[in-house]
Design a protein around this motif. Structure first.
Motif, PDB file in Angstrom:
ATOM      1  N   GLY A 183      28.646 -28.903  44.604  1.00  0.00           N
ATOM      2  CA  GLY A 183      27.574 -29.722  44.045  1.00  0.00           C
ATOM      3  C   GLY A 183      26.440 -30.049  44.996  1.00  0.00           C
ATOM      4  O   GLY A 183      25.847 -31.118  44.906  1.00  0.00           O
ATOM      5  N   ILE A 184      26.106 -29.123  45.883  1.00  0.00           N
ATOM      6  CA  ILE A 184      24.987 -29.333  46.810  1.00  0.00           C
ATOM      7  C   ILE A 184      23.754 -28.640  46.220  1.00  0.00           C
ATOM      8  O   ILE A 184      23.801 -27.476  45.837  1.00  0.00           O
ATOM      9  CB  ILE A 184      25.309 -28.775  48.203  1.00  0.00           C
ATOM     10  N   GLY A 185      22.645 -29.369  46.146  1.00  0.00           N
ATOM     11  CA  GLY A 185      21.431 -28.846  45.526  1.00  0.00           C
ATOM     12  C   GLY A 185      20.925 -27.589  46.210  1.00  0.00           C
ATOM     13  O   GLY A 185      21.013 -27.444  47.434  1.00  0.00           O
ATOM     14  N   ALA A 186      20.357 -26.674  45.420  1.00  0.00           N
ATOM     15  CA  ALA A 186      19.909 -25.383  45.949  1.00  0.00           C
ATOM     16  C   ALA A 186      18.877 -25.542  47.060  1.00  0.00           C
ATOM     17  O   ALA A 186      18.871 -24.766  48.028  1.00  0.00           O
ATOM     18  CB  ALA A 186      19.336 -24.530  44.817  1.00  0.00           C
ATOM     19  N   ARG A 187      18.016 -26.533  46.944  1.00  0.00           N
ATOM     20  CA  ARG A 187      16.983 -26.719  47.972  1.00  0.00           C
ATOM     21  C   ARG A 187      17.554 -27.278  49.267  1.00  0.00           C
ATOM     22  O   ARG A 187      16.843 -27.333  50.286  1.00  0.00           O
ATOM     23  CB  ARG A 187      15.876 -27.628  47.448  1.00  0.00           C
ATOM     24  N   HIS A 188      18.817 -27.668  49.236  1.00  0.00           N
ATOM     25  CA  HIS A 188      19.506 -28.132  50.445  1.00  0.00           C
ATOM     26  C   HIS A 188      20.424 -27.055  51.013  1.00  0.00           C
ATOM     27  O   HIS A 188      21.267 -27.328  51.856  1.00  0.00           O
ATOM     28  CB  HIS A 188      20.314 -29.396  50.142  1.00  0.00           C
ATOM     29  N   ILE A 189      20.229 -25.817  50.532  1.00  0.00           N
ATOM     30  CA  ILE A 189      21.030 -24.674  50.955  1.00  0.00           C
ATOM     31  C   ILE A 189      20.078 -23.623  51.513  1.00  0.00           C
ATOM     32  O   ILE A 189      19.167 -23.163  50.821  1.00  0.00           O
ATOM     33  CB  ILE A 189      21.833 -24.092  49.775  1.00  0.00           C
ATOM     34  N   CYS A 190      20.286 -23.236  52.769  1.00  0.00           N
ATOM     35  CA  CYS A 190      19.370 -22.296  53.424  1.00  0.00           C
ATOM     36  C   CYS A 190      20.171 -21.209  54.129  1.00  0.00           C
ATOM     37  O   CYS A 190      21.233 -21.476  54.691  1.00  0.00           O
ATOM     38  CB  CYS A 190      18.500 -23.043  54.454  1.00  0.00           C
ATOM     39  N   ILE A 191      19.676 -19.994  54.076  1.00  0.00           N
ATOM     40  CA  ILE A 191      20.236 -18.951  54.919  1.00  0.00           C
ATOM     41  C   ILE A 191      19.160 -18.436  55.861  1.00  0.00           C
ATOM     42  O   ILE A 191      17.967 -18.477  55.563  1.00  0.00           O
ATOM     43  CB  ILE A 191      20.844 -17.787  54.114  1.00  0.00           C
ATOM     44  N   SER A 192      19.630 -17.946  57.010  1.00  0.00           N
ATOM     45  CA  SER A 192      18.730 -17.443  58.038  1.00  0.00           C
ATOM     46  C   SER A 192      19.014 -15.973  58.286  1.00  0.00           C
ATOM     47  O   SER A 192      20.169 -15.570  58.446  1.00  0.00           O
ATOM     48  CB  SER A 192      18.923 -18.243  59.329  1.00  0.00           C
ATOM     49  N   THR A 193      17.969 -15.165  58.325  1.00  0.00           N
ATOM     50  CA  THR A 193      18.126 -13.733  58.543  1.00  0.00           C
ATOM     51  C   THR A 193      17.284 -13.265  59.715  1.00  0.00           C
ATOM     52  O   THR A 193      16.226 -13.840  60.008  1.00  0.00           O
ATOM     53  CB  THR A 193      17.730 -12.936  57.285  1.00  0.00           C
ATOM     54  N   CYS A 194      17.745 -12.211  60.371  1.00  0.00           N
ATOM     55  CA  CYS A 194      16.951 -11.581  61.424  1.00  0.00           C
ATOM     56  C   CYS A 194      15.792 -10.771  60.854  1.00  0.00           C
ATOM     57  O   CYS A 194      14.975 -10.257  61.618  1.00  0.00           O
ATOM     58  CB  CYS A 194      17.834 -10.669  62.278  1.00  0.00           C
ATOM     59  N   GLY A 195      15.763 -10.645  59.524  1.00  0.00           N
ATOM     60  CA  GLY A 195      14.670  -9.902  58.891  1.00  0.00           C
ATOM     61  C   GLY A 195      15.141  -8.635  58.215  1.00  0.00           C
ATOM     62  O   GLY A 195      14.479  -7.595  58.296  1.00  0.00           O
ATOM     63  N   ILE A 196      16.284  -8.700  57.528  1.00  0.00           N
ATOM     64  CA  ILE A 196      16.824  -7.549  56.812  1.00  0.00           C
ATOM     65  C   ILE A 196      16.030  -7.394  55.518  1.00  0.00           C
ATOM     66  O   ILE A 196      16.256  -8.105  54.536  1.00  0.00           O
ATOM     67  CB  ILE A 196      18.320  -7.740  56.519  1.00  0.00           C
ATOM     68  N   ILE A 197      15.086  -6.480  55.517  1.00  0.00           N
ATOM     69  CA  ILE A 197      14.090  -6.394  54.445  1.00  0.00           C
ATOM     70  C   ILE A 197      14.707  -6.160  53.067  1.00  0.00           C
ATOM     71  O   ILE A 197      14.332  -6.845  52.103  1.00  0.00           O
ATOM     72  CB  ILE A 197      13.027  -5.331  54.793  1.00  0.00           C
ATOM     73  N   PRO A 198      15.660  -5.237  52.893  1.00  0.00           N
ATOM     74  CA  PRO A 198      16.241  -5.076  51.550  1.00  0.00           C
ATOM     75  C   PRO A 198      16.907  -6.358  51.051  1.00  0.00           C
ATOM     76  O   PRO A 198      16.821  -6.683  49.855  1.00  0.00           O
ATOM     77  CB  PRO A 198      17.263  -3.945  51.738  1.00  0.00           C
ATOM     78  N   GLY A 199      17.559  -7.083  51.953  1.00  0.00           N
ATOM     79  CA  GLY A 199      18.192  -8.340  51.560  1.00  0.00           C
ATOM     80  C   GLY A 199      17.187  -9.404  51.153  1.00  0.00           C
ATOM     81  O   GLY A 199      17.427 -10.167  50.211  1.00  0.00           O
ATOM     82  N   ILE A 200      16.055  -9.453  51.845  1.00  0.00           N
ATOM     83  CA  ILE A 200      15.004 -10.406  51.472  1.00  0.00           C
ATOM     84  C   ILE A 200      14.499 -10.092  50.067  1.00  0.00           C
ATOM     85  O   ILE A 200      14.266 -10.994  49.254  1.00  0.00           O
ATOM     86  CB  ILE A 200      13.852 -10.371  52.502  1.00  0.00           C
ATOM     87  N   GLY A 201      14.348  -8.790  49.778  1.00  0.00           N
ATOM     88  CA  GLY A 201      13.912  -8.400  48.441  1.00  0.00           C
ATOM     89  C   GLY A 201      14.896  -8.828  47.370  1.00  0.00           C
ATOM     90  O   GLY A 201      14.495  -9.326  46.305  1.00  0.00           O
ATOM     91  N   ARG A 202      16.189  -8.657  47.624  1.00  0.00           N
ATOM     92  CA  ARG A 202      17.203  -9.090  46.660  1.00  0.00           C
ATOM     93  C   ARG A 202      17.204 -10.615  46.516  1.00  0.00           C
ATOM     94  O   ARG A 202      17.312 -11.146  45.402  1.00  0.00           O
ATOM     95  CB  ARG A 202      18.591  -8.625  47.109  1.00  0.00           C
ATOM     96  N   PHE A 203      17.078 -11.295  47.627  1.00  0.00           N
ATOM     97  CA  PHE A 203      17.134 -12.766  47.622  1.00  0.00           C
ATOM     98  C   PHE A 203      15.985 -13.352  46.802  1.00  0.00           C
ATOM     99  O   PHE A 203      16.136 -14.384  46.156  1.00  0.00           O
ATOM    100  CB  PHE A 203      17.100 -13.277  49.063  1.00  0.00           C
ATOM    101  N   ALA A 204      14.843 -12.687  46.838  1.00  0.00           N
ATOM    102  CA  ALA A 204      13.680 -13.155  46.078  1.00  0.00           C
ATOM    103  C   ALA A 204      13.931 -13.120  44.579  1.00  0.00           C
ATOM    104  O   ALA A 204      13.292 -13.867  43.822  1.00  0.00           O
ATOM    105  CB  ALA A 204      12.459 -12.308  46.420  1.00  0.00           C
ATOM    106  N   GLU A 205      14.847 -12.264  44.134  1.00  0.00           N
ATOM    107  CA  GLU A 205      15.100 -12.107  42.702  1.00  0.00           C
ATOM    108  C   GLU A 205      16.154 -13.061  42.163  1.00  0.00           C
ATOM    109  O   GLU A 205      16.346 -13.140  40.945  1.00  0.00           O
ATOM    110  CB  GLU A 205      15.545 -10.662  42.414  1.00  0.00           C
ATOM    111  N   GLU A 206      16.829 -13.798  43.051  1.00  0.00           N
ATOM    112  CA  GLU A 206      17.877 -14.705  42.583  1.00  0.00           C
ATOM    113  C   GLU A 206      17.249 -15.907  41.873  1.00  0.00           C
ATOM    114  O   GLU A 206      16.199 -16.406  42.290  1.00  0.00           O
ATOM    115  CB  GLU A 206      18.751 -15.171  43.758  1.00  0.00           C
ATOM    116  N   PRO A 207      17.886 -16.409  40.817  1.00  0.00           N
ATOM    117  CA  PRO A 207      17.280 -17.502  40.043  1.00  0.00           C
ATOM    118  C   PRO A 207      17.334 -18.869  40.725  1.00  0.00           C
ATOM    119  O   PRO A 207      16.513 -19.734  40.428  1.00  0.00           O
ATOM    120  CB  PRO A 207      18.105 -17.506  38.747  1.00  0.00           C
ATOM    121  N   GLU A 208      18.292 -19.048  41.636  1.00  0.00           N
ATOM    122  CA  GLU A 208      18.419 -20.355  42.290  1.00  0.00           C
ATOM    123  C   GLU A 208      17.321 -20.561  43.344  1.00  0.00           C
ATOM    124  O   GLU A 208      16.804 -19.599  43.912  1.00  0.00           O
ATOM    125  CB  GLU A 208      19.788 -20.488  42.969  1.00  0.00           C
ATOM    126  N   GLN A 209      17.023 -21.808  43.628  1.00  0.00           N
ATOM    127  CA  GLN A 209      15.976 -22.128  44.591  1.00  0.00           C
ATOM    128  C   GLN A 209      16.546 -22.327  45.992  1.00  0.00           C
ATOM    129  O   GLN A 209      16.213 -23.274  46.702  1.00  0.00           O
ATOM    130  CB  GLN A 209      15.201 -23.369  44.131  1.00  0.00           C
TER     131      GLN A 209
END
Length: 345
Positions: A183-209
């Motif tokens: 029950g933790i709000g989506a805006r209080h959930i963050c992931i950090s990446t070194c810059g994996i471009i395909p993953g960033i593209g997939r992450f942009a398509e997820e419905p959660e914030q």
């Protein structure tokens, strides 16, 4: 080998209960026991029939990580060394806010890390394996149990590169976010990446914030490759284009993490390159004076250099903050996680 119960998604649990001839509501009960109630064994699940508990225990083991060590920093940060059922270990850091109203968990997504960043203790260890969604969530559940309070914020900034373990990480984030999970709000959930471009593209398509941070650490390509050699397949111009697409798609700000290293990535040329990289991006910069790790030649930038960077980025309209680094005295701060006992065992 029997499948661990925490390898099942919520829909998988529903299918399992149907296969076992159980009413559909049993899946909801089981899911809540596993996550929101943090059950340590099937015996804890008192509203499940004893026969079902016995069958689940035999066929779908419920594994809970062991806490090998809990170290507490002078600033109140807790670092846990956790061991999973197969002997693999990770570290997890719990950071209470200074005013006491928040508890943030920095969780690991892999045991070890394949990215081999020069400034990071975890990267020097290499990759052991990916963590499952349940193993990721277990880190937060363990913190809540040991500290006796609810976690309010989570960041995937511990060991590992989250976007190289995408499906398990996303599955974990959804359990963490789910009202019937943690029950933790989506805006209080963050992931950090070194810059994996395909993953960033997939992450942009997820419905959660869910929110995104990028470990940038240099905006000159040669300097970045010196510090982060495994990012060679994701050059800075392509990374910027992927972030422009992410921002356009999500309308969410990206945080750039930038470790400040004296004489390496803190020159005037580095500052100019960073300002140029940030042009046109909805972003925030988080400056982090490098923390010490054994046998590292790197030293933190001078305070006057950091002050100059904050002032200059601010003058260009880029919000910049200095990381309130916590837990360095127990090797629990950024870049220090290495699966070691603080007492030297």
């Amino acid at each position: 080998m029997n499948t661990p119960i925490k390898n099942f998604t919520q829909s998988d649990l529903a299918s399992l209960m149907k296969e076992l001839g159980q009413p559909s509501f049993r899946a909801k009960q089981l899911y809540e026991w596993l996550y929101s109630k943090g059950a340590q064994s099937y015996e804890d699940m008192t509203n499940l029939p004893a026969k079902l508990r016995a069958q689940l225990s035999e066929e779908y083991p419920l594994y809970v990580p062991s806490v090998l060590e809990e170290a507490v920093s002078n600033d109140g940060t807790h670092k846990l060394l956790l061991e999973y059922h197969d002997g693999v270990c990770v570290e997890t850091v719990a950071i209470p806010s200074r005013n006491g109203d928040r508890l943030t968990v920095c969780f690991s997504t892999q045991a070890g890390c394949p990215m081999a960043c020069a400034f990071c203790a975890t990267g020097k260890e290499g990759l052991t394996r990916n963590l499952t969604a349940g193993e990721i969530v277990d880190q937060i559940v363990t913190v809540q149990r040991l500290m006796g309070r609810r976690v309010t914020n989570v960041v995937g900034m511990g060991q590992g590169e989250p976007l190289l373990n995408y499906d398990n990480v996303l599955g974990a984030l959804r359990i963490i976010n789910d009202e019937k999970g943690l029950g933790i709000g989506a805006r209080h959930i963050c992931i950090s990446t070194c810059g994996i471009i395909p993953g960033i593209g997939r992450f942009a398509e997820e419905p959660e914030q869910f929110t995104l941070a990028v470990s940038l650490h240099a905006a000159q390509q040669d300097v970045r490759l010196e510090l982060m050699p495994k990012t060679s397949g994701f050059p800075l111009p392509e990374l910027k284009q992927s972030l422009l697409r992410y921002i356009e798609k999500t309308n969410r700000r990206v945080t750039f993490e930038y470790i400040m290293i004296d004489g390496v990535n803190d020159t005037d040329a580095d500052l100019t390159a960073l300002l140029d990289f940030c042009k046109g991006l909805l972003c925030h910069i988080n400056l982090i004076p490098i923390n010490s790790i054994p046998e590292s030649p790197y030293k933190p930038s001078a305070s006057r250099t950091i002050d100059k960077w904050i002032a200059e980025t601010g003058r260009h309209g880029i919000e910049t903050t200095l990381r309130d680094s916590r837990g360095s005295d127990i090797a629990g701060a950024c870049g220090q996680l290495k699966n070691t006992f603080t007492n030297g065992r």
